[in-house]
Design an enzyme around this catalytic site. Structure first.
Site, short mmCIF file in Angstrom:
data_model
loop_
_atom_site.label_atom_id
_atom_site.label_comp_id
_atom_site.label_asym_id
_atom_site.label_seq_id
_atom_site.Cartn_x
_atom_site.Cartn_y
_atom_site.Cartn_z
N LYS A 6 32.54 2.97 72.73
CA LYS A 6 32.10 1.74 73.40
C LYS A 6 31.88 1.99 74.90
CE LYS A 6 32.20 -1.49 70.10
NZ LYS A 6 31.09 -2.40 69.78
N SER A 29 34.77 -3.61 74.52
CA SER A 29 36.14 -3.78 74.04
C SER A 29 37.17 -3.44 75.11
CB SER A 29 36.34 -2.85 72.85
OG SER A 29 37.69 -2.80 72.49
N TYR A 72 37.16 4.81 69.07
CA TYR A 72 36.57 3.46 69.11
C TYR A 72 36.28 3.09 70.57
CZ TYR A 72 36.05 -1.55 68.78
OH TYR A 72 35.55 -2.82 68.89
#
Ligand code: UDP
Length: 323
Positions: free
Chosen positions: A143, A115, A139
Site C-alpha cells: 500500500k 492503510s 500488506y
C-alpha cells in the site's frame, strides 16, 4: 460519473450505496474473486480483472467518468506475510495498470484505499499522517508503494488523488442490506460474532503478552459507513479544486481484543468461548488514529464512532446475512 474498483467488496459496496443514496452515479468494476454480486445491489457492474487494460480502455472511452475510487485489493495482513506475491501483484501491479489507464484517458481524480499498516509499529500514539512509514508486513509495504506511485503521477502528470489510510474497517449497513463477508474470514469482529451465533466453536485470541493494559492488541475500529463518508468528502474536495492529500480515517479510540469480545458479549447476550493462541505474524501491538486532519480539511464527522454501535450493526448483518 465515478468508477468504483472493488465495488462488490466490503468497503467498496458500502461506498457505492452511500453515493447512490445521495443521488450520484457509480459504476462498479469488480472481478468477483472476493466481492459478491449481491453486494452491488442494483448498481451497474462490469465483471473484469483490473489487470485487463483493454477493459479499462473500453470503460474510460464508453462512460463519462471523471473519478476513480480504487478499493480493489486483498485485505489480510497474515496472508500477505505468507503469500507476498499476491499482495504485490494485486496492489502494486494492478494499481499501476489503473494509474496508467487513467493517464491515457486524462481521468483527473483518484481516491485510494490506503492503510494504517503503512506506518508499522507506532513511535507515538495516536498516529497522525506525519508518523514515519516503516511497514512491517507486505500488506502495508504494498500500500505504501501505491502511495508513492500516486505521488509520482501527480508530480509528472497532474493526477490529483486522496489517499485514505484506514484503520480497522468494521460494522455493516445499519439496515443490514449489505455487510462484511470474507471467505475465509480473518477479521476480529465477524469472527467473534460467528462464535456468538454458533457458526464457530470459539475465538482464538492471538497473543496476550503485548505491552498493552490487558496484553492483547489494540486497534481503532471505524464504521464502514463513516469510511464511505470520508471517500465521498475526499472526492468532493478534489472536484472542488483541492490538492492531493493523505488522511487517516479512524475513530481515535483504541480497543483491545478483549474489549471487542466484551462488547460482542454485551450486544449479543451470548457467552462466546475464547481460547488463547500465539501471536499472529505482522501484528503491531497498537494502532490508533488521529483523524484531526480529515475532520478539519474534509469536514469528516463519524456517525458511528462508538464500539457498541459498530458491533450492533455487524450483529444485525451476521444474523440476517444474504451472502
Ligand atoms: N485477532 C484475534 N483473533 C482473531 C482475529 C483477529 O485475536 O481471530 C486480533 C488480531 O491479532 C489483531 C486484531 O484482532 O490484533 C484485529 O485483527 P483484524 O484481522 O480484525 O484486523 P487487522 O488489525 O489485522 O487489520
Amino acid at each position: 460519473m465515478i468508477l468504483v474498483t472493488g465495488g462488490a467488496g466490503y468497503i467498496g459496496s458500502h461506498y457505492v450505496l452511500y453515493e447512490r443514496e445521495r443521488g450520484n452515479e457509480a459504476l462498479v468494476l469488480d472481478d468477483l474473486s472476493l466481492g459478491h454480486r449481491e453486494a452491488v445491489l442494483d448498481a451497474p457492474l462490469i465483471v473484469a480483472d483490473l489487470s485487463n487494460e483493454a477493459v479499462l480502455d473500453a470503460v474510460f472511452r464508453s462512460y463519462p467518468i471523471d473519478a476513480v475510487v480504487h478499493f480493489a485489493a486483498l485485505a489480510s495482513v497474515p496472508e500477505s506475510v505468507a503469500k507476498p506475491h499476491r499482495y504485490y501483484r494485486h496492489h502494486v501491479a494492478h494499481t499501476i495498470t489503473l494509474l496508467d489507464a487513467m493517464r491515457r484517458h486524462s481521468i483527473p481524480y483518484l481516491v485510494f484505499s490506503s492503510s494504517c499498516a503503512t506506518y508499522g509499529d507506532p513511535q507515538y500514539t495516536p498516529m497522525d499522517e506525519r508518523h514515519p512509514q516503516n511497514p512491517i508486513n507486505p500488506y502495508g509495504e504494498s500500500k505504501r508503494i501505491c502511495e508513492r506511485m500516486m505521488q509520482s503521477f501527480d508530480e509528472a502528470y497532474g493526477l490529483r488523488y486522496v489517499s485514505l489510510r484506514y484503520f480497522n474497517a468494521s460494522g455493516a449497513d445499519p439496515e443490514a442490506r449489505i455487510g462484511e463477508s470474507h471467505d475465509p474470514e480473518t477479521h476480529l469482529i465477524p469472527i467473534v460474532l460467528q462464535a456468538a451465533n454458533g457458526k464457530r466453536r470459539s475465538v482464538a485470541v492471538y497473543g496476550n503478552d503485548y505491552a498493552t493494559p490487558d496484553g492483547t492488541c489494540i486497534r481503532d475500529y471505524v464504521h464502514v459507513n463513516d469510511l464511505a463518508q470520508a471517500h465521498a468528502l475526499a472526492l468532493d474536495r478534489l472536484r472542488a479544486g483541492g490538492p492531493s492529500a493523505t488522511y487517516n480515517v479512524g475513530s481515535g479510540t483504541g480497543h483491545s481484543v478483549q474489549d471487542v469480545i466484551a462488547a460482542c458479549r454485551e450486544v449479543t447476550g451470548r457467552q462466546i468461548p475464547v481460547e488463547e493462541a500465539p501471536r499472529r505474524a505482522g501484528d503491531p501491538p497498537i494502532l490508533v488514529a488521529s483523524s484531526a486532519k480529515a475532520e478539519a480539511e474534509l469536514g469528516w464527522r463519524p456517525q458511528y464512532a462508538d464500539l457498541h454501535t459498530i458491533v450492533e450493526t455487524a450483529w444485525r448483518w451476521e444474523e440476517n446475512r444474504r451472502f
